[in-house]
Write a protein that holds these residues in place. Structure first.
Motif, PDB file in Angstrom:
ATOM      1  N   PHE A   1      40.845  48.070  18.988  1.00 43.78           N
ATOM      2  CA  PHE A   1      41.386  48.038  17.732  1.00 43.78           C
ATOM      3  C   PHE A   1      42.862  47.927  17.728  1.00 43.78           C
ATOM      4  CE2 PHE A   1      43.135  51.072  14.464  1.00 43.78           C
ATOM      5  CZ  PHE A   1      43.025  50.282  13.411  1.00 43.78           C
ATOM      6  N   TRP A   2      43.429  48.577  18.703  1.00 49.02           N
ATOM      7  CA  TRP A   2      44.902  48.239  18.764  1.00 49.02           C
ATOM      8  C   TRP A   2      45.221  46.910  19.004  1.00 49.02           C
ATOM      9  CZ3 TRP A   2      47.445  46.743  23.490  1.00 49.02           C
ATOM     10  CH2 TRP A   2      48.416  46.609  23.582  1.00 49.02           C
ATOM     11  N   TRP A   3      44.613  46.252  20.015  1.00 54.94           N
ATOM     12  CA  TRP A   3      44.783  44.754  20.137  1.00 54.94           C
ATOM     13  C   TRP A   3      44.505  43.878  19.019  1.00 54.94           C
ATOM     14  CZ3 TRP A   3      47.670  41.755  23.009  1.00 54.94           C
ATOM     15  CH2 TRP A   3      47.354  40.481  23.295  1.00 54.94           C
ATOM     16  N   ALA A   4      43.322  44.231  18.336  1.00 56.31           N
ATOM     17  CA  ALA A   4      43.144  43.394  17.124  1.00 56.31           C
ATOM     18  C   ALA A   4      44.199  43.663  16.155  1.00 56.31           C
ATOM     19  CB  ALA A   4      41.696  43.582  16.766  1.00 56.31           C
ATOM     20  N   GLY A   5      44.450  44.700  16.092  1.00 54.44           N
ATOM     21  CA  GLY A   5      45.786  45.135  14.902  1.00 54.44           C
ATOM     22  C   GLY A   5      46.933  44.095  15.351  1.00 54.44           C
TER      23      GLY A   5
ATOM     24  N   PRO B   1      37.665  52.457  24.751  1.00 55.90           N
ATOM     25  CA  PRO B   1      37.843  51.109  24.735  1.00 55.90           C
ATOM     26  C   PRO B   1      37.615  50.482  23.473  1.00 55.90           C
ATOM     27  CG  PRO B   1      36.308  51.545  26.447  1.00 55.90           C
ATOM     28  CD  PRO B   1      36.704  52.863  25.573  1.00 55.90           C
ATOM     29  N   ALA B   2      36.977  51.134  22.443  1.00 59.88           N
ATOM     30  CA  ALA B   2      36.818  50.498  21.161  1.00 59.88           C
ATOM     31  C   ALA B   2      38.382  50.928  20.387  1.00 59.88           C
ATOM     32  CB  ALA B   2      35.798  51.431  20.300  1.00 59.88           C
ATOM     33  N   VAL B   3      38.915  52.051  20.660  1.00 59.39           N
ATOM     34  CA  VAL B   3      40.296  52.167  20.062  1.00 59.39           C
ATOM     35  C   VAL B   3      41.229  51.105  20.550  1.00 59.39           C
ATOM     36  CG1 VAL B   3      42.053  53.816  19.532  1.00 59.39           C
ATOM     37  CG2 VAL B   3      39.908  54.473  19.595  1.00 59.39           C
ATOM     38  N   LEU B   4      41.128  50.901  22.046  1.00 58.78           N
ATOM     39  CA  LEU B   4      42.263  49.944  22.598  1.00 58.78           C
ATOM     40  C   LEU B   4      41.918  48.785  21.947  1.00 58.78           C
ATOM     41  CD1 LEU B   4      44.104  49.390  24.849  1.00 58.78           C
ATOM     42  CD2 LEU B   4      42.270  48.934  26.258  1.00 58.78           C
TER      43      LEU B   4
END
Length: 434
Positions: free
Chosen positions: A248-252, A243-246
């Motif tokens: 990060f993708w969305w924030a990116g 969920p943290a990497v997901l």
């Protein structure tokens, strides 16, 4: 920074060492058999202490010449930072006093307690060695946390130049910080490789961790996953990571809205590579055959899917269909690879819950008998033997309930700063400002 050349050089060396040790901790922790062996724990304790010392040196060198974002950008952070620091100090002091003021020294070779005088109105421990070990773990974790936080909040030279030239608005809302991006890329790549290795080993059926080591317990392949000797530990790691990497993708993606078209297109292509990583990592909790891990995964998928669907509500229906297809792919892929092992365990869920209830009952007695000061940090394994119903019951090393075990070992007075600090971190999201 307004430092003379020798001090500026020393600061850069400390900053580079901090970054290297952070990456080492991220990579070493899972691959060193989940940091459950004495030698791996000692290594990461040393890394945490080294990071804490580097953070103190950097803080001293900065003094009044801080290279972090200007004060007005972090004005809302100061009160939060002080409270967080106070919580950290309280937790460390509680562990230190408990170990120093131990009421007993446990002698495992004789299954015997050597009692000693202690100050009754101070925190105390019934196993001095275990509490000292817990203190060093908490001190290492504190060093890692504060060094990582400080490193993330420190601007890169390019960002510092942009702030000096254009002001704080040069950073606000336009892009994710460079160091945050590097950190998450290390997490994502390492987690993906770790997931691949675990999935390959589970498919192949090997019962040696990393195809090298046979653990002392949990010797069958279905109880292990990758370098983790216990499947639930692996499931917990991946349920925290994907969920943290997901996010990060969305924030990116959100940070690209003000970027130039060509630069935005290139960055989107980079971020798109994160989605397969998320998919592979999210499958793992199901494949581990951990019942709790599977339940938490489903909850995470529902929450993450709901948040992303709400954010994409005005998008084209193909975008929303692709999102739902991705979530379905996680469940389908995990079921394809792990349902054969997980299904029989899910059928035994009521029996497993009843067994855990018996364990928790003993835990409630332990918490009641040591209500205020607890049995001492790290002493659960030592003390649980005294609360078993009979000699044939398992002698557990963990309660399988982190909240209850914290209450048992720290007591109400020691658990309060831990729970309040966690609540502070969660509450900070609703406040915003940094």
């Amino acid at each position: 920074m307004h430092l003379d050349r020798p001090h500026r050089r020393l600061y850069r060396i400390c900053d580079a060492l901090t970054e290297g040790l952070i990456y080492f901790a991220i990579l070493f922790g899972p691959w060193a058999f989940g940091t459950t062996q004495t030698w791996s724990i000692q290594v990461l304790n040393g890394v945490g202490l080294a990071l804490g010392l580097l953070w103190l040196v950097k803080t001293g060198l900065r003094a009044g010449a801080d290279r972090r974002a200007p004060e007005q950008w972090h004005a809302a952070e100061w009160r939060f930072t002080r409270l967080l620091a106070a919580g950290t100090i309280c937790i460390l002091l509680y562990c230190l006093v408990s170990a120093w003021n131990a009421r007993a020294i446990y002698q495992p070779d004789q299954w015997n307690f050597e009692y000693r005088p202690a100050i009754p109105w101070l925190p105390h421990s019934y196993d001095q060695a275990a509490s000292w070990a817990a203190f060093w773990k908490y001190l290492g974790l504190a060093g890692l946390f504060w060094a990582l936080r400080d490193w993330l909040l420190t601007l890169s030279p390019k960002e510092a130049a942009s702030v000096a030239r254009e002001g704080v608005s040069a950073l606000a809302g336009t892009r994710l910080p460079v160091r945050l991006r590097r950190l998450f890329w290390v997490l994502a790549v390492n987690g993906t490789v770790l997931a691949f290795q675990g999935l390959m080993q589970r498919t192949e059926g090997g019962d040696r961790l990393l195809w090298l080591v046979e653990p002392h317990i949990h010797k069958s392949a279905d109880t292990q996953f990758g370098p983790y000797a216990y499947r639930s530990n692996a499931a917990q790691y991946f349920n925290l990571l994907w969920p943290a990497v997901l996010g990060f993708w969305w924030a990116g993606l959100s940070s690209l809205r003000r970027r130039r078209a060509g630069e935005s297109f290139a960055r989107k292509n980079q971020l798109a590579a994160l989605l397969p990583c998320v998919l592979i990592m999210a499958i793992c909790p199901l494949v581990t055959a951990s019942r709790g891990g599977a339940i938490v995964l489903v909850g995470n998928l529902i929450m993450a899917g709901g948040i992303l669907m709400a954010a994409q509500w005005r998008k084209h229906w193909l975008t929303k269909a692709g999102l739902l297809l991705g979530l379905a792919g996680v469940v389908g892929g995990g079921a394809l690879l792990g349902w054969q092992t997980l299904a029989p365990r899910m059928e035994m869920l009521p029996e497993g819950y009843a067994e855990r209830e018996g364990i928790f009952l003993a835990g409630h007695y332990m918490a009641r008998d040591n209500a205020w000061f607890g049995t001492g940090p790290g002493t659960f394994e030592t003390m649980y033997q005294l609360y078993r119903r009979n000699g044939s019951d398992f002698w557990l090393a963990q309660m399988h309930n982190d909240w209850l075990e914290t209450l048992i070992t720290f007591g109400r007075l020691g658990a309060a700063p831990i729970f309040l600090t966690l609540l502070l971190v969660l509450a900070h999201w609703f406040r915003g400002g940094g």
